[in-house]
Design a protein around this motif. Structure first.
Motif, short mmCIF file in Angstrom:
data_model
loop_
_atom_site.label_atom_id
_atom_site.label_comp_id
_atom_site.label_asym_id
_atom_site.label_seq_id
_atom_site.Cartn_x
_atom_site.Cartn_y
_atom_site.Cartn_z
N ASN A 115 89.33 54.16 52.91
CA ASN A 115 88.10 54.29 53.30
C ASN A 115 88.17 55.52 54.04
OD1 ASN A 115 87.27 52.04 52.20
ND2 ASN A 115 88.07 50.53 53.60
N GLY A 116 88.76 56.50 54.21
CA GLY A 116 88.33 57.52 54.43
C GLY A 116 89.41 58.19 55.99
N ALA A 117 91.06 58.07 55.49
CA ALA A 117 91.40 57.66 56.59
C ALA A 117 91.79 59.71 56.81
CB ALA A 117 92.95 57.12 56.08
N SER A 118 91.07 60.40 56.29
CA SER A 118 91.34 61.66 56.57
C SER A 118 89.90 62.14 57.83
CB SER A 118 91.36 62.82 54.95
OG SER A 118 90.24 62.57 54.78
N THR A 127 81.70 52.58 60.30
CA THR A 127 82.47 52.75 58.86
C THR A 127 81.77 54.21 57.95
OG1 THR A 127 81.73 50.85 57.69
CG2 THR A 127 83.65 50.99 59.77
N TRP A 128 82.89 53.77 57.55
CA TRP A 128 81.81 54.72 56.41
C TRP A 128 81.18 54.45 55.92
CZ3 TRP A 128 80.93 59.75 56.53
CH2 TRP A 128 81.96 60.41 57.28
N VAL A 148 74.63 62.95 49.78
CA VAL A 148 74.56 61.44 50.47
C VAL A 148 75.46 62.79 51.98
CG1 VAL A 148 75.26 59.92 51.52
CG2 VAL A 148 74.45 59.52 49.62
N ALA A 149 76.79 63.19 52.05
CA ALA A 149 77.45 63.64 52.35
C ALA A 149 76.68 64.47 53.22
CB ALA A 149 78.47 64.38 51.24
N GLN A 162 84.10 64.77 54.26
CA GLN A 162 84.59 65.17 53.07
C GLN A 162 83.85 64.48 51.79
OE1 GLN A 162 88.67 64.94 53.11
NE2 GLN A 162 88.78 66.24 55.29
N VAL A 163 83.17 65.26 51.14
CA VAL A 163 82.35 65.01 49.84
C VAL A 163 82.84 64.00 48.73
CG1 VAL A 163 80.91 65.40 47.62
CG2 VAL A 163 81.03 66.82 50.24
N THR A 164 84.57 64.55 49.11
CA THR A 164 85.92 63.45 48.73
C THR A 164 86.01 61.86 48.82
OG1 THR A 164 86.44 65.21 47.95
CG2 THR A 164 87.63 62.84 47.93
N VAL A 165 85.25 61.76 50.33
CA VAL A 165 85.46 60.32 51.45
C VAL A 165 84.57 59.96 51.16
CG1 VAL A 165 85.82 59.72 53.51
CG2 VAL A 165 86.81 61.82 52.66
N VAL A 166 83.62 60.80 50.72
CA VAL A 166 81.87 59.92 50.91
C VAL A 166 81.78 59.78 49.70
CG1 VAL A 166 79.07 60.07 50.43
CG2 VAL A 166 80.37 61.24 52.48
#
Length: 206
Positions: A115-118, A127-128, A148-149, A162-166
């Protein structure tokens, strides 16, 4: 057969051959595009799986224990014998507990990492998933993960976006029935589920 008739026949043959080659070329293009789309989807799934596995690895940590090398056989035996039996039993029990950790706890850690720990998130901030679904709810057309990011980075400059987290958050929204995925050409877009679809699905709690 006259020269004009022969020329017309040859031209017709070439024209038919070109038409067949053009049809075959277009068919091959369609096949290549379909294969490229499949490979892109597979790459996205692999990247997301890698992110989740890396986060799980970071959360769970390693069980490696460093042991000082013995300078001789006699000294190594004396060092092993000097370790109290109670300590060895305690370490063995702890290792067994780590290996037998309940799956539910592992899955909870996995969700936390995915869920976006980084990304940085202060206490009390949304939250994200809340940010992503809230942004898409205000849009009139589907948006890509990059769009979106970029929008969230502009709206929340204090948070690391970060695009990866999104993208992971968007895929989780799709898996939980909150969002739906669509394709336009080679790109993947996301949008909220319609009310008809959303009424029957209950989103799991964070």
């Amino acid at each position: 057969m006259s020269e004009n008739t022969l020329t017309s026949t040859i031209s017709a043959d070439y024209a038919q051959r070109i038409t067949d080659d053009l049809a075959a070329n277009r068919s091959e293009q369609d096949r290549a595009r379909a294969e490229l789309t499949r490979l892109q989807d597979e790459l996205i799934r692999l990247e997301e799986g890698e992110q989740i596995l890396v986060k799980m690895q970071e959360v769970l940590g390693g069980n490696d224990r460093k042991v000082k090398p013995a300078t001789g056989k006699g000294k190594g035996r004396k060092a092993a014998a000097s370790v109290p039996a109670a300590r060895r039993a305690k370490e063995k029990t702890a290792s067994r507990k780590e290996n037998n950790e309940p799956r539910a706890r592992v899955r909870a850690k996995q969700r936390t990492a995915a869920n976006g720990a980084s990304a940085s998130k202060g206490a009390g901030e949304p939250t994200w998933r809340e940010l992503v679904t809230g942004y898409l709810a205000d849009q009139r057309e589907p948006k890509s993960a990059a769009e979106v990011a970029a929008a969230l980075a502009e709206a929340h400059p204090q948070r690391t976006t970060q695009v990866t987290v999104v993208r992971n958050t968007l895929e989780q929204g799709v898996a939980h029935g909150l969002l739906e995925r669509s394709k336009q050409g080679r790109s993947v877009y996301y949008s909220p589920v319609s009310s008809a679809k959303g009424d029957g699905a209950e989103a799991p709690a964070e």
